[in-house]
Design a protein around this motif. Structure first.
Motif, PDB file in Angstrom:
ATOM      1  N   UNK A   1       6.935  -2.783   4.145  1.00 17.42           N
ATOM      2  CA  UNK A   1       6.161  -3.488   5.165  1.00 17.42           C
ATOM      3  C   UNK A   1       5.049  -2.612   5.738  1.00 17.42           C
ATOM      4  N   UNK A   2       5.333  -1.307   6.052  1.00 16.14           N
ATOM      5  CA  UNK A   2       4.224  -0.464   6.553  1.00 16.14           C
ATOM      6  C   UNK A   2       3.084  -0.309   5.547  1.00 16.14           C
ATOM      7  N   UNK A   3       3.393  -0.334   4.239  1.00 12.54           N
ATOM      8  CA  UNK A   3       2.325  -0.203   3.236  1.00 12.54           C
ATOM      9  C   UNK A   3       1.715  -1.549   2.883  1.00 12.54           C
ATOM     10  N   UNK A   4       2.169  -2.619   3.551  1.00 12.63           N
ATOM     11  CA  UNK A   4       1.675  -3.984   3.304  1.00 12.63           C
ATOM     12  C   UNK A   4       1.871  -4.398   1.840  1.00 12.63           C
ATOM     13  N   UNK A   5       2.996  -3.924   1.275  1.00 14.51           N
ATOM     14  CA  UNK A   5       3.327  -4.313  -0.091  1.00 14.51           C
ATOM     15  C   UNK A   5       2.606  -3.526  -1.167  1.00 14.51           C
TER      16      UNK A   5
ATOM     17  N   UNK B   1      -0.014  -4.433  -6.295  1.00 17.65           N
ATOM     18  CA  UNK B   1       0.541  -4.487  -7.667  1.00 17.65           C
ATOM     19  C   UNK B   1      -0.347  -5.250  -8.637  1.00 17.65           C
ATOM     20  N   UNK B   2      -1.046  -6.305  -8.158  1.00 15.91           N
ATOM     21  CA  UNK B   2      -1.883  -7.108  -9.054  1.00 15.91           C
ATOM     22  C   UNK B   2      -3.296  -6.544  -9.189  1.00 15.91           C
ATOM     23  N   UNK B   3      -3.588  -5.445  -8.511  1.00 12.90           N
ATOM     24  CA  UNK B   3      -4.936  -4.875  -8.578  1.00 12.90           C
ATOM     25  C   UNK B   3      -4.858  -3.350  -8.616  1.00 12.90           C
ATOM     26  N   UNK B   4      -4.136  -2.809  -9.604  1.00  9.96           N
ATOM     27  CA  UNK B   4      -4.006  -1.368  -9.747  1.00  9.96           C
ATOM     28  C   UNK B   4      -5.346  -0.760 -10.167  1.00  9.96           C
ATOM     29  N   UNK B   5      -5.531   0.545  -9.910  1.00 14.26           N
ATOM     30  CA  UNK B   5      -6.791   1.179 -10.310  1.00 14.26           C
ATOM     31  C   UNK B   5      -7.042   1.029 -11.810  1.00 14.26           C
ATOM     32  N   UNK B   6      -8.291   1.045 -12.184  1.00 16.35           N
ATOM     33  CA  UNK B   6      -8.670   0.932 -13.591  1.00 16.35           C
ATOM     34  C   UNK B   6      -8.016   2.051 -14.403  1.00 16.35           C
TER      35      UNK B   6
END
Length: 500
Positions: free
Chosen positions: A151-155, A178-183
């Motif tokens: 929760x503190x990391x907003x998922x 999780x759905x937008x990890x770094x390139x």
């Protein structure tokens, strides 16, 4: 404002978002209300007209619509008006491609140095320089930690980048959805323990202080086990633990710790973790009760791993009172070992059931140390890392500690670490003896340069003091042993370990 400051990046991202939103926004609350009111009035007029429609007659100059036809036309017109109204009132942003939004989130990820140079002159005061923009989860009496996602990391997940072993400011961290990890990021499955240690993982005291909070988290969280460990020292990667520490963790978790080296990852390629727990304050924040429970778990697991009896009453080797002289070789060893052994041996023989054992920590394997401590009620040893073994004794066992000349004035608070671990693990520290004699220092007694002369000095002995000290401790231990035997159940015994 520092470009690495979280506030800087939040301000920058808000400006970018505002600039992106303005060209596409066509939504106006007043316009929507006006259109909606107009539609309602038109619908009411059409409804009234449909109710007054009659069938055609011969005298009618023009054909009229039937009620059903009129109602069908009304419905078609109504749908057309409503669809156009909703389309006009809907913000254009809602129709954006999800892939485009994910790419924008991906591009907005900012990696910050693991080692924040702003805190380089005060790494242990206040906020830590490791992942300095993050704050720990704090629960009363529990270890301080960070968990991702949470929760503190907003998922968001924890991502790391860099493999530098000499400068922590060249290794980086960031958070990502999780759905937008770094390139080009690699996602590592399972639970990852990320450890920050201000000292090292070779010395068994400093190493234990760094990994002990992970055991506390493991015990509190349904005994979940890590898939891998990532070790940092000042933000610099480390790829091994000392042998003693490695075996203790293998015994505790039931599997050898896998130390991640990122061999298959390029230096500039990000790595993200499906689940990660970060510790950077050692045992900070833990209550004494919680610490003792964690040491109980590690003691129990170590004895099971080494096939050592959990209950002293089940061991045929266990003396009534076991007294162990745990010796050192070289720095901070006794100048006259034979004389020191003779003093304690003489006093032990005066007590029925007492047995003196002499051991050298550097000559014992991990399991030999576990067994030796299981047979020990009174541990006698110079100040040094070997004293960390004390938590492997039964609770309420006794510790006697010795120092070379000069430590009291110059060694600082660190000289009391074995007082602390004795308290935290449920032992009884019986005091210390400080040698008043030793190598001379060319500077004044309070000059800190003298510590280089005194740090690894040899320790002498005082026969009269040692004998009286030993008698007092032995008599007290013997008295308590009689009291235990006089009770119905004696001392509480271990039959199984937590996290079985």
């Amino acid at each position: 404002m520092n470009k690495y400051s979280p506030a800087f990046h939040r301000h920058k991202s808000l400006k970018q978002e505002k600039n992106i939103m303005l060209p596409f926004s066509c939504y106006s609350p007043k316009l929507s209300l006006y259109i909606l009111a107009t539609c309602v009035i038109l619908l009411m007029l059409l409804q009234i007209r449909s109710l007054h429609t009659v069938l055609p007659t011969s005298s009618s100059p023009l054909p009229s619509l039937s009620p059903s036809a009129s109602w069908s036309l009304f419905q078609q017109w109504q749908n057309l008006v409503l669809n156009r109204t909703l389309a006009a009132a809907s913000p254009v942003n809602c129709t954006q491609n999800p892939d485009s939004m994910n790419q924008k989130l991906r591009d907005s990820i900012t990696f910050l140095p693991l080692k924040d140079l702003r805190f380089s002159n005060q790494p242990l005061d206040g906020h830590t320089w490791f992942m300095s923009s993050m704050y720990d989860t704090r629960e009363e009496g529990e270890v301080q930690y960070q968990q991702f996602p949470s929760e503190p990391s907003k998922g968001r997940l924890l991502c790391l980048k860099g493999r530098d072993t000499h400068d922590g400011s060249w290794n980086y961290y960031a958070l990502a959805w999780p759905e937008a990890l770094p390139t080009n990021a690699t996602l590592m499955k399972g639970l990852t323990f990320v450890s920050y240690n201000h000292y090292n993982y070779d010395n068994i005291w400093h190493g234990l202080s760094a990994v002990m909070p992970f055991v506390a988290w493991h015990r509190k969280n349904s005994c979940e086990k890590p898939t891998r460990w990532v070790l940092y020292h000042w933000g610099e990667l480390r790829f091994k633990m000392g042998t003693w520490l490695n075996l203790l963790m293998e015994a505790t978790f039931g599997q050898a710790p896998y130390i991640e080296e990122f061999n298959d990852v390029d230096d500039d390629q990000p790595v993200c973790f499906e689940k990660a727990v970060v510790m950077r304050h050692n045992e900070g924040g833990m209550s004494r009760e919680r610490r003792m429970e964690v040491y109980d778990l590690m003691r129990c697991k170590a004895r099971v791993y080494c096939n050592v009896s959990l209950d002293r009453r089940d061991s045929h080797e266990r003396p009534d009172i076991g007294m162990t002289l745990l010796m050192r070789s070289g720095a901070r060893s006794f100048r006259n070992e034979t004389a020191v052994i003779g003093v304690f041996e003489k006093e032990c023989k005066k007590v029925k059931g007492c047995r003196l054992m002499v051991a050298y920590s550097n000559n014992l394997t991990f399991c030999q140390q576990v067994k030796q401590m299981s047979l020990t009620d009174i541990l006698i040893s110079p100040h040094g890392a070997q004293l960390t073994n004390m938590f492997l004794m039964d609770r309420n066992s006794s510790v006697m500690e010795f120092y070379p000349k000069g430590w009291l004035k110059l060694a600082g608070v660190g000289q009391y670490v074995y007082h602390w671990i004795a308290s935290w693990s449920g032992m009884r520290h019986r005091g210390e003896w400080r040698d008043p004699n030793g190598e001379s220092c060319p500077y004044s007694d309070e000059d800190h340069r003298c510590m280089s002369f005194y740090k690894n000095g040899l320790i002498g002995y005082n026969e009269t003091h040692f004998a009286e000290w030993a008698r007092n401790v032995l008599n007290d231990v013997q008295t308590k042993r009689f009291e235990e035997e006089g009770t119905k159940n004696g001392t509480a015994s271990m039959k199984t370990c937590d996290c079985n």
